[in-house]
Design a protein around this motif. Structure first.
Motif, PDB file in Angstrom:
ATOM      1  N   TRP A 121       5.834 -13.818  -4.983  1.00 21.75           N
ATOM      2  CA  TRP A 121       5.907 -12.828  -3.920  1.00 21.75           C
ATOM      3  C   TRP A 121       7.270 -12.146  -3.836  1.00 21.75           C
ATOM      4  O   TRP A 121       7.523 -11.388  -2.887  1.00 21.75           O
ATOM      5  CB  TRP A 121       5.586 -13.469  -2.573  1.00 21.75           C
ATOM      6  N   ALA A 172       7.596  -8.557  -2.736  1.00 22.64           N
ATOM      7  CA  ALA A 172       6.257  -8.106  -2.355  1.00 22.64           C
ATOM      8  C   ALA A 172       6.228  -7.454  -0.976  1.00 22.64           C
ATOM      9  O   ALA A 172       5.455  -6.524  -0.739  1.00 22.64           O
ATOM     10  CB  ALA A 172       5.283  -9.287  -2.397  1.00 22.64           C
ATOM     11  N   ARG A 199       8.710  -5.752   0.422  1.00 27.59           N
ATOM     12  CA  ARG A 199       9.278  -4.404   0.275  1.00 27.59           C
ATOM     13  C   ARG A 199       8.266  -3.453  -0.352  1.00 27.59           C
ATOM     14  O   ARG A 199       8.163  -2.290   0.046  1.00 27.59           O
ATOM     15  CB  ARG A 199      10.550  -4.454  -0.587  1.00 27.59           C
ATOM     16  N   ARG A 200       7.515  -3.937  -1.327  1.00 24.40           N
ATOM     17  CA  ARG A 200       6.506  -3.086  -1.976  1.00 24.40           C
ATOM     18  C   ARG A 200       5.498  -2.566  -0.956  1.00 24.40           C
ATOM     19  O   ARG A 200       5.059  -1.419  -1.032  1.00 24.40           O
ATOM     20  CB  ARG A 200       5.773  -3.851  -3.082  1.00 24.40           C
ATOM     21  N   ALA A 201       5.144  -3.422   0.004  1.00 22.48           N
ATOM     22  CA  ALA A 201       4.157  -3.015   1.003  1.00 22.48           C
ATOM     23  C   ALA A 201       4.771  -2.119   2.073  1.00 22.48           C
ATOM     24  O   ALA A 201       4.238  -1.059   2.395  1.00 22.48           O
ATOM     25  CB  ALA A 201       3.525  -4.256   1.645  1.00 22.48           C
ATOM     26  N   ASP A 220       2.518  -0.013  -1.119  1.00 18.62           N
ATOM     27  CA  ASP A 220       1.522  -0.679  -1.970  1.00 18.62           C
ATOM     28  C   ASP A 220       0.915  -1.845  -1.185  1.00 18.62           C
ATOM     29  O   ASP A 220       1.341  -2.994  -1.316  1.00 18.62           O
ATOM     30  CB  ASP A 220       2.179  -1.182  -3.252  1.00 18.62           C
ATOM     31  N   GLY A 257       1.262  -5.667  -2.537  1.00 14.91           N
ATOM     32  CA  GLY A 257       2.387  -6.179  -1.772  1.00 14.91           C
ATOM     33  C   GLY A 257       1.949  -7.170  -0.718  1.00 14.91           C
ATOM     34  O   GLY A 257       0.759  -7.462  -0.564  1.00 14.91           O
ATOM     35  N   SER A 258       2.921  -7.698   0.023  1.00 13.92           N
ATOM     36  CA  SER A 258       2.631  -8.663   1.083  1.00 13.92           C
ATOM     37  C   SER A 258       2.602  -7.942   2.425  1.00 13.92           C
ATOM     38  O   SER A 258       3.632  -7.455   2.892  1.00 13.92           O
ATOM     39  CB  SER A 258       3.696  -9.763   1.101  1.00 13.92           C
TER      40      SER A 258
END
Length: 349
Positions: free
Chosen positions: A294, A297, A299-301, A306, A310-311
């Motif tokens: 993770w 993850a 930050r990606r969300a 995303d 992402g988380s």
């Protein structure tokens, strides 16, 4: 008639609600005893200042920030509000003591230590510098220990919350801790999304509440539009803790909305455990491989939008998030709900 006129008049709902919040509000230096939960990539200058300007108490999520970056964020927040706000520091941060000094130099009034038991030197440095210390207590024994260690206030957070969670629900923690810990203000957190719940916990003895999920869809929040839409669409049953497949490889439970990333995490765990059993990985390497899945993850969300890979960390109160609103409107709505509930009880008497 004279007897009725001579009878003491009960305060109105608004005054009675303010009285219930008085201890927590006085501790925070705010109008309302409502803390914003510190959410990495979410609780930054814009949301924090909006909450404080609306009469609540914003809290910067330091997360993995280095001292210079935190100093910059504090200064930027101070440029947007002259109201009190706090900074949440993760106790395992390698530069924790330096981060405490950054807060003291910026004259931050409250430091919230999270992610474990704060080391005594950090508590002492904060208090010696004139800052109030807030700590998380997921159990009665720890609550008592933290008070003895110098915590000025506690937050008890139930497993209904988003992000990293403990094993016990707020409804149980509140019954266990609120009647006993009276020396310091105790704020409650986890699954709170309406004013009626706020009122109930205040009546149980809480000094105030902490909400995170409810504020993600504040207009001022910089989270990606996809992230906010996921919250608006999400239901309580969609916000589940991460699953651990093998007892030999513990997974710290994180509550988040289920997505493709969640499914791939299960597959990743199974593949890593199989490689360990086949002798391809040491136990330490396998554990690190699982933990690193993770990495980045959230930050990606939040930042990149995303929300499939992402988380999407969210509490079970996500089902109560139905639209994007200004922070001040959300707080006013919560207080109106609590006041109306109090008025109904008064009318019933």
């Amino acid at each position: 008639m004279e007897a009725l006129l001579d009878a003491p008049q009960r305060p109105g709902p608004a005054a009675a609600l303010e009285a219930l919040m008085a201890r927590g509000a006085a501790f925070l230096g705010t109008r309302y005893a409502i803390l914003g939960g510190a959410m990495s990539w979410v609780s930054e200058r814009h949301l924090v200042s909006a909450l404080s300007n609306a009469g609540a108490f914003g809290v910067i999520a330091c997360g993995a920030m280095m001292p210079d970056r935190l100093a910059e964020e504090i200064a930027a927040t101070q440029a947007l509000t002259d109201k009190p706000f706090g900074v949440n520091l993760i106790t395992m941060h390698p530069q924790l003591m330096e981060l405490v000094q950054v807060c003291l130099q910026a004259k931050v009034g409250h430091i919230v230590f999270a992610g474990g038991i704060p080391p005594a030197p950090a508590i002492r440095a904060a208090k010696d510098g004139g800052t109030k210390v807030v700590c998380f207590a997921p159990a009665m024994a720890l609550a008592k220990k933290l008070v003895r260690s110098g915590a000025d206030a506690l937050v008890i957070e139930g497993s209904e919350a988003g992000g990293h969670i403990g094993p016990v629900s707020l409804t149980v923690l509140a019954q266990e801790i609120l009647p006993v810990i009276r020396d310091v203000p105790v704020f409650v957190a986890g699954g709170i999304g309406r004013g009626e719940a706020i009122l109930s916990y205040l009546e149980m003895g809480a000094a105030g509440v902490q909400l995170g999920t409810r504020f993600v869809c504040a207009t001022e929040c910089v989270a990606h539009a996809n992230f906010k839409r996921a919250f608006i669409r999400g239901a309580a049953r969609d916000a589940l803790p991460t699953v651990q497949l093998d007892a030999d490889f513990p997974v710290i439970p994180v509550r988040a909305l289920q997505n493709q990333g969640t499914k791939r995490f299960l597959e990743h765990q199974a593949a890593v455990v199989q490689r360990y059993k086949a002798g391809e990985l040491t136990k330490e390497a396998a554990q690190l491989d699982i933990e690193h899945f993770w990495a980045g993850a959230l930050r990606r969300a939040v930042v990149d939008g995303d929300v499939e890979n992402g988380s999407v960390m969210a509490g079970q109160s996500v089902g109560l998030v139905t639209q994007e609103q200004p922070a001040a409107e959300i707080i006013a709505e919560l207080m109106a709900q609590a006041g109306a509930a109090l008025a109904r009880r008064s009318e019933g008497n």
